[in-house]
Motif scaffolding. Structure first.
Motif: not given
Length: 1031
Positions: A568-571, A576-578, A604, A607, A613-614, A617
Motif C-alpha cells: 500500500s502507498n499512503n501520502q 509517501a509511505y510504502i 514500512s 520516501s 513510491a506510487a 507499489v
C-alpha cells in the motif's frame, strides 16, 4: 418481402365482384371505399380490417382501398404498395385492373386522394360510393381521406350489411381456423380455468377476478403451457377473459373482470381466443353449493341453448334460434327466465368477435347459410336466491355460450367448443355436509344445506372437497398413495446406498492438497551476484526474478513476490509511505515447518519521492497478481487428467460452423464465432484467431442438445468426467451455441400491430432463421450420434439428451431465476452461466424444503451419494410446480421428503459421517419424514441425533452466514412447531375444528406478501396443529 397468397386473393376478389355485379350486393353503389387507420392500443374489431384480413391476409394500416366495377385502387406508403404490386397480374386474371398510389414520405397525400376521388367520379354518371360510416379510423391519411370524401359532394351509402353478408359464410380454411380458435378457448377453460377455480374453492383462497383473468390471458397467449401445439404467432385473445361472481354480473363481452375477490357462489367464466385472426368464444357457469332451484333453472337454460344451436340449420331464419330458446324455457316451466333474456341469443363470429349485422334475435329473418359461424350465448341475469347465506350470494346470473359452425345439406351444426363440458355434474361443486353428491339433489332441504356463503363463513372442518363424479378426486388420491408406497420402497435403497458409501470411504483419508509450489522450494537468487538493481538504496522491483528489493541496514534484501501479502502507498504532505505486509499465519507452509523461527510481518518505508513510491507499489501489485494467476493455473494444470491426442478424422468431417463457445476464450476484443468439428476420437473447436480446444469423446459424461424452441439460442453442451483448461481455467462444462435472434429490441414510439407488414416480414425472417439453425444443429447431432458414437464408441453409451420443456420449472440454482429442465439422466439449466448439471444417478435423495400450503415458493435440495460432496440447492421454486416435480421424481425413482423449514445440511452430513452405525440404526434418512414424526407421540420426547436442528448454535456461525437470507429462520420455525404441539394437547375434535375455521378465515395468502404469511404463521402456531389433526 411479405408474401400474399395469390390464389386465395384471386378467389376471394372474384367472390367479391361476383356478389357485387350479379349477386345483389351493394346494388346502389358504383364504387366501394374502405379506409384502415393506424394501430390502436385496445383490441378493436372493424369491418375494414376484416376485409383486409379476408382479402389480403394482413391488415395494411393507413391504407385506402377503392373498388370500382373494373378497377381496384390502393393508396398507402411506398413499402405497402411494393407488397401489393405482386397482385397486379392476379387482379388482371380476375378481370380487375390494379392501380397503386404510393404516398411519398413527408407529403400529406392530397395528390393521391384526388386520384382516388377521380376514379370514384368516373365510375358512373351519378356515382354513389359505399362506405362504413360508423367507423372512424385514426391517422393522418384516413382522416384526410374522409374529409376529402365528405367535401367532394359524392353520394354515399352504408356498405356494412352487405360486407357482413359477404364475409359471413366461411370456406374450409376459415372454418378450420375458427375450430382451432375454439379448441384453444375450450382447452384454456378445461385445462386451466377449471383447475384454477377448483384450487381456489377447495383451499378457500382469496383471489381477485382480475388476477385470475390475467392468468387465463397468459395461458391463451402461450398455448405451449397447455401442451397445445398451435403456432404461437398466430394466437391471441379475442377479448380480455371475464370472471364474475358475488352478485355483480355483466354478461356483455365488452365488460371487464372486477378487482374484487371471487365469491364462492355462482361464478361465470367467459373467454375468447383468436387463431389466424378468426375468433371463437366459450362461456360456462359454475355453482358452489347450489340450491335445487338453481339446478332446475340451469337445466332449462342449458337445454334452451342446445335448442338454439339445433335451430341453426341451412335455410332456417336466424330468428329460429331465439324462438327455440323462448319455447324451451316455457316448456320447462321457467317463464320468468324469458323476461330476463337479452335482445339476442348470439351473433355471427369470425374475423369479428361480434357481427351486429348477423344477430340471433327475434326480428332477424335472414337465412342461415352453410359455413356461417355463430357465438350462441344464452344468458340471464338479475336472478335471486332467497336462501343465500350472504348478501353477495343472493343475486346471480347464468351464461352458456358456444361457438357453432353451420353445415350444409340440412345437417346439424357442429359445436366447435364441445370440449368444454357444461352438464350439471360438470359445473356443480358441493362443499358442505348434507349436499347431494349424486348430482340429482333437487330437494329444498338439500339446497338449503348447500347455500353459498362468503369465504369467511365456510366450515372448513366439514368440507368434503368433493366435486361431482366427473372430476375423480379419488383417482388423484390413489395416485398419491401409489407414490407414497413407492417412496417407502425407495427408502430402503437409499439407506443401503448411504451405508455402502460410508463403509467404502471409512478408511480413506482426506483429499490431497494443492499441487502448487511450496514456499520452501522458492529461491529468489542463487547468489548475491545474481541480484540486479540500480545501485540506490530504494525499494525496487526485479521483474525478471519476481522479487522486491528493500533496503535494510544499508543493504538491499530480496523478497520473492509470493512472500508478499499486499502493498500500500499512503501520502502525507510531501512524503509517501510504502507499506509491505508479508504472509504470516498458521497455514503458511514455512511456519508449519519451522514453528520456532521468527518471521517478518510488516515493513514500512518513508520516501521523499512520491511518484517513485506510487510506481513501486503499482509494480508490486501487478507482479503479484500475474504470478499468483500463473501459479494458480499451473496448480490446476497439475491436477488435470492427461487427455489423449486428437485423431483427425479421415474423409468427411462433420462440422458445426458459426458457433460461440462458453466459457469464452481469453483475450480482448469482440468475440468471434468458430467451427466445431467431429473427428475420430473427439471434437475440436477452432476460432478464426487460431485458438483451439479439444474435447475427447471418452471424457464426455453427458451430452445435451437444446433446440431454440423457446430460447434465443440453440446449443450443444458437454458435461465432462474430468475438467479441461478453457481460458486458463478448469472447466467441467463446455457449450457451443448460436443466437437465433438479436437479444436487443428496437423501441418504437408506439405499439406495433400484429398485422404490420414490416413486423410480419421481420418475424418471418426470424422464424426461418430459427428453423434453419435448429435443422443445422439437429443434423450435426444426429450424424455424430449415428455415424461416430454408435459405430465406434458403443461402449461409452453416449447420447445427446434433449431437455423436456413440459416438465420444466423456474428456480434459482445460483443467483438468477432460471428455467430448470429435466432430461433422461440429468437436471440441467444450460442458458445462464454458471451452468447447472446434476446427474440423477449420483443423487441419493431429494428434500423439498419450505413446503407449505400458504407459501408461494419452496426450495429443493439434492443430497448426493457421495456425502463428502456439498448438497446442491435450487431455491424459490413456485409452489404451482410442486406436483409436477413430485411426479417427475417418482418417475425417476428418486426418494424425496418434504419439510417446512430449511435444514443445516453441513451439520447433518457431518453427524452422519461421524456415526454411520447410529445413523442407520435410528432409521437412516427417515428422520426427514415430517408425516411420520408428526404421528409419533414419542418423537417430541426422544429426538433423533439426526433430526433437523436449529443450526448448531454458536459453533456454526460460518454455516449460518452462508444460508440464504430469504429463507425462514429455523429456530423460530422449530419453536413454532413446538407451540402448536403444546396447544393440541387436551383439545377435542370440535375444539380443533373451531380453531382451524377461525384461522382459515384470517388467511389471505393469494394477494398478500410472503412476509405477511410468515407473520400470520408465527402469530397463530396452533393452526398448524389443527390442520394436522384434521388429516
Amino acid at each position: 418481402m411479405v408474401s400474399i397468397d395469390s390464389d386465395k386473393f384471386q378467389r376471394r376478389l372474384k367472390s367479391l365482384y361476383d356478389g357485387w355485379r350479379e349477386g345483389g350486393l351493394w346494388a346502389d353503389a358504383s364504387a366501394l371505399a374502405v379506409a384502415v387507420g393506424s394501430v390502436t392500443e385496445s383490441i378493436t374489431y372493424t369491418k375494414s380490417a376484416s376485409l383486409h384480413l379476408w382479402l389480403l391476409g394482413y391488415e395494411f394500416t393507413e391504407t385506402i382501398l377503392v373498388f370500382t366495377k373494373t378497377e381496384l385502387h390502393a393508396m398507402a406508403g411506398p413499402k405497402k404498395t411494393d407488397i401489393l404490386a405482386q397482385l397486379v397480374d392476379v387482379c388482371a386474371a380476375a378481370g380487375v385492373t390494379l392501380q397503386l398510389h404510393p404516398k411519398p414520405k413527408k407529403e400529406d397525400g392530397s395528390a393521391q386522394i384526388d386520384a382516388l376521388l377521380a376514379a370514384i367520379k368516373a365510375s358512373a354518371d351519378s356515382p354513389v360510393v359505399g362506405t362504413l360510416p360508423k367507423e372512424k379510423p385514426q391517422g393522418a391519411v384516413p382522416e384526410a381521406w374522409l374529409a376529402a370524401l365528405a367535401g367532394s359532394g359524392v353520394a354515399t351509402s352504408d356498405m356494412a350489411a352487405d360486407l357482413a353478408s359477404l364475409l359471413a359464410a366461411k370456406d374450409e380454411e376459415e372454418a378450420k381456423n375458427v375450430r382451432k380458435a375454439a379448441y384453444l378457448a375450450s382447452n384454456a377453460l378445461l385445462k386451466f380455468t377449471v383447475p384454477q377455480l377448483e384450487g381456489i374453492i377447495d383451499e378457500e383462497k382469496k383471489v381477485r377476478h382480475s388476477k385470475l383473468a390475467d392468468r387465463i390471458e397468459e395461458v391463451i397467449s402461450e398455448p405451449s403451457k397447455m401442451n397445445i401445439k398451435l403456432k404461437a404467432d398466430a394466437v391471441d385473445i379475442a377479448y380480455p377473459p371475464l370472471v364474475q361472481s358475488g352478485g355483480d354480473y355483466d354478461l356483455r363481452l365488452a365488460s371487464a373482470s372486477k378487482d374484487t375477490h371471487i365469491h364462492y357462489g355462482v361464478i361465470v367464466c367467459s373467454l375468447g381466443a383468436r387463431y389466424a385472426s378468426y375468433c371463437a368464444n366459450v362461456a360456462r357457469t359454475y355453482f358452489v353449493d347450489p340450491s335445487g332451484e338453481q339446478e332446475l333453472r340451469y337445466a332449462a337454460l342449458q337445454e334452451a341453448q342446445a335448442a338454439a344451436v339445433a335451430a341453426l340449420v341451412e335455410g332456417a331464419p336466424m330468428s329460429a334460434a331465439y324462438q327455440a330458446v323462448v319455447s324451451t324455457l316455457k316448456s320447462k316451466g321457467q317463464e320468468q327466465l324469458v323476461a330476463s333474456l337479452p335482445k339476442n341469443v348470439g351473433t355471427a363470429i369470425g374475423l369479428e368477435l361480434r357481427d351486429s349485422q348477423q344477430q340471433l334475435s327475434a326480428a332477424n329473418s335472414k337465412p342461415v347459410r352453410a359455413g356461417m359461424t355463430f357465438n350462441v350465448a344464452v344468458g340471464v341475469s338479475g336472478l335471486t336466491r332467497e336462501d343465500a347465506d350472504s348478501e353477495a350470494g343472493k343475486r346471480y346470473a347464468m351464461l352458456v355460450a358456444d361457438t357453432v359452425v353451420c353445415r350444409g345439406g340440412g345437417e346439424a351444426p357442429d359445436v366447435a367448443t364441445a370440449l368444454a363440458p357444461r352438464e350439471w355434474k360438470e359445473v356443480a361443486y358441493y362443499l358442505k355436509d348434507g349436499a347431494e353428491e349424486d348430482g340429482e339433489g333437487g330437494e329444498e332441504e338439500g339446497g338449503g344445506a348447500g347455500g353459498a356463503a362468503d369465504a369467511p363463513t365456510f366450515e372448513v372442518g366439514s368440507r368434503k372437497s368433493a366435486r361431482t363424479e366427473h372430476i375423480d378426486f379419488k383417482a388423484r388420491d390413489d395416485e398419491r398413495r401409489r407414490q407414497k408406497e413407492n417412496q417407502e420402497v425407495l427408502l430402503q435403497r437409499v439407506n443401503q446406498a448411504t451405508l455402502d458409501m460410508l463403509n467404502k470411504s471409512g478408511g480413506s483419508g482426506g483429499g490431497g492438497g494443492g499441487a502448487g509450489r511450496k514456499m520452501s522450494d522458492i529461491v529468489a537468487y542463487k547468489g548475491v551476484g545474481d541480484m540486479q538493481h540500480n545501485g540506490s538504496l530504494t525499494v525496487q522491483v526485479d521483474k525478471r526474478s519476481e522479487c522486491v528489493l528493500v533496503p535494510i541496514y544499508g543493504m538491499l534484501v530480496p523478497f520473492h513476490i509470493l512472500t508478499v501479502k499486499n502493498a500500500s502507498n499512503n501520502q502525507d504532505g510531501e512524503h509517501a509511505y510504502i507499506r509491505l505486509n508479508f504472509n504470516f499465519s498458521g497455514a503458511y507452509e514455512p511456519v508449519s515447518r519451522h514453528p520456532a523461527a521468527a518471521y517478518l510481518k510488516e515493513l514500512s518505508f518513508r520516501s521523499a519521492d512520491v511518484r517513485h513510491a506510487a510506481k513501486v507499489v503499482q509494480e508490486v501489485k501487478a507482479m503479484r497478481s500475474a504470478v499468483l494467476q500463473r501459479e494458480k493455473e499451473k496448480a490446476e494444470r497439475a491436477t488435470l487428467v492427461q487427455q489423449e491426442k486428437l485423431v483427425r478424422g479421415k474423409g468427411r468431417v462433420y462440422a458445426l460452423p458459426d458457433v460461440w463457445i462458453r466459457p469464452a476464450f481469453a483475450g480482448k476484443g469482440r468475440k468471434v464465432t468458430g467451427t466445431l468439428e467431429a473427428h475420430g476420437n473427439g471434437f475440436r473447436y477452432t476460432s478464426p484467431k487460431g485458438d483451439e480446444l479439444d474435447i475427447m469423446y471418452r471424457n464426455i459424461k453427458h451430452a445435451f442438445f437444446q433446440p431454440a424452441d423457446n430460447e434465443m439460442i440453440a446449443l450443444v453442451h458437454f458435461h465432462l468426467h474430468n475438467p479441461i483448461m478453457v481460458a486458463k481455467k478448469k472447466a467441467t462444462d463446455v457449450q457451443f451455441y448460436t443466437e437465433v435472434m438479436d437479444s436487443v429490441q428496437t423501441l418504437d414510439a408506439g405499439r406495433r400491430s400484429m398485422y404490420d407488414p414490416d413486423e410480419i416480414e421481420e418475424e418471418q425472417r426470424e422464424r426461418e432463421r430459427r428453423n434453419q439453425i435448429n435443422r443445422q444443429f439437429s443434423q450435426f447431432v444426429k450424424r455424430v450420434q449415428q455415424d461416430i458414437w454408435e459405430r465406434d464408441f458403443g461402449d461409452l453409451t453416449l447420447e445427446f439428451e434433449v431437455p423436456f420443456r413440459e416438465l420444466g420449472f423456474h428456480g434459482v440454482p445460483h443467483r438468477t431465476n432460471s428455467f430448470i429442465l429435466p432430461t433422461v439422466n440429468c437436471l440441467v439449466e444450460l442458458t445462464e452461466m454458471p451452468f447447472t448439471v446434476y446427474t440423477l444417478s449420483e443423487v441419493n435423495l431429494v428434500n423439498l424444503e419450505r413446503v407449505g400450503f400458504n407459501l408461494r415458493n419452496f426450495d429443493m435440495v439434492f443430497i448426493f451419494k457421495d456425502l463428502d460432496r456439498e448438497v446442491a440447492r435450487i431455491d424459490s421454486i413456485p409452489s404451482t410446480s410442486l406436483d409436477t416435480i413430485k411426479d417427475w421424481l417418482t418417475s425417476t425413482e428418486l426418494k424425496y421428503y418434504e419439510s417446512k423449514v430449511n435444514l443445516n445440511w453441513k451439520n447433518i452430513l457431518k453427524s452422519i459421517k461421524e456415526d454411520p452405525e447410529g445413523f442407520i440404526e435410528s432409521g437412516g434418512w427417515s428422520f426427514l419424514d415430517a408425516d411420520q414424526s408428526d404421528s409419533e407421540e414419542e418423537g417430541e420426547d426422544e429426538e433423533s441425533d439426526f433430526a433437523p436442528s436449529d443450526g448448531g448454535g454458536a459453533e456454526s456461525e460460518e454455516d449460518e452466514s452462508s444460508e440464504d437470507e430469504s429463507l425462514a429462520d429455523e429456530e423460530e420455525a422449530e419453536s413454532e412447531y413446538e407451540a402448536g404441539s403444546d396447544e393440541e394437547e387436551g383439545l377435542d375434535w370440535d375444539e380443533l375444528e373451531q380453531q382451524a375455521a377461525a384461522e382459515d378465515r384470517e388467511k389471505d395468502f393469494s394477494d398478500g406478501e410472503e412476509a405477511q404469511i410468515r407473520g400470520k404463521r408465527k402469530g397463530g402456531g396452533g393452526g398448524g396443529g389443527g390442520k394436522k389433526a384434521r388429516r
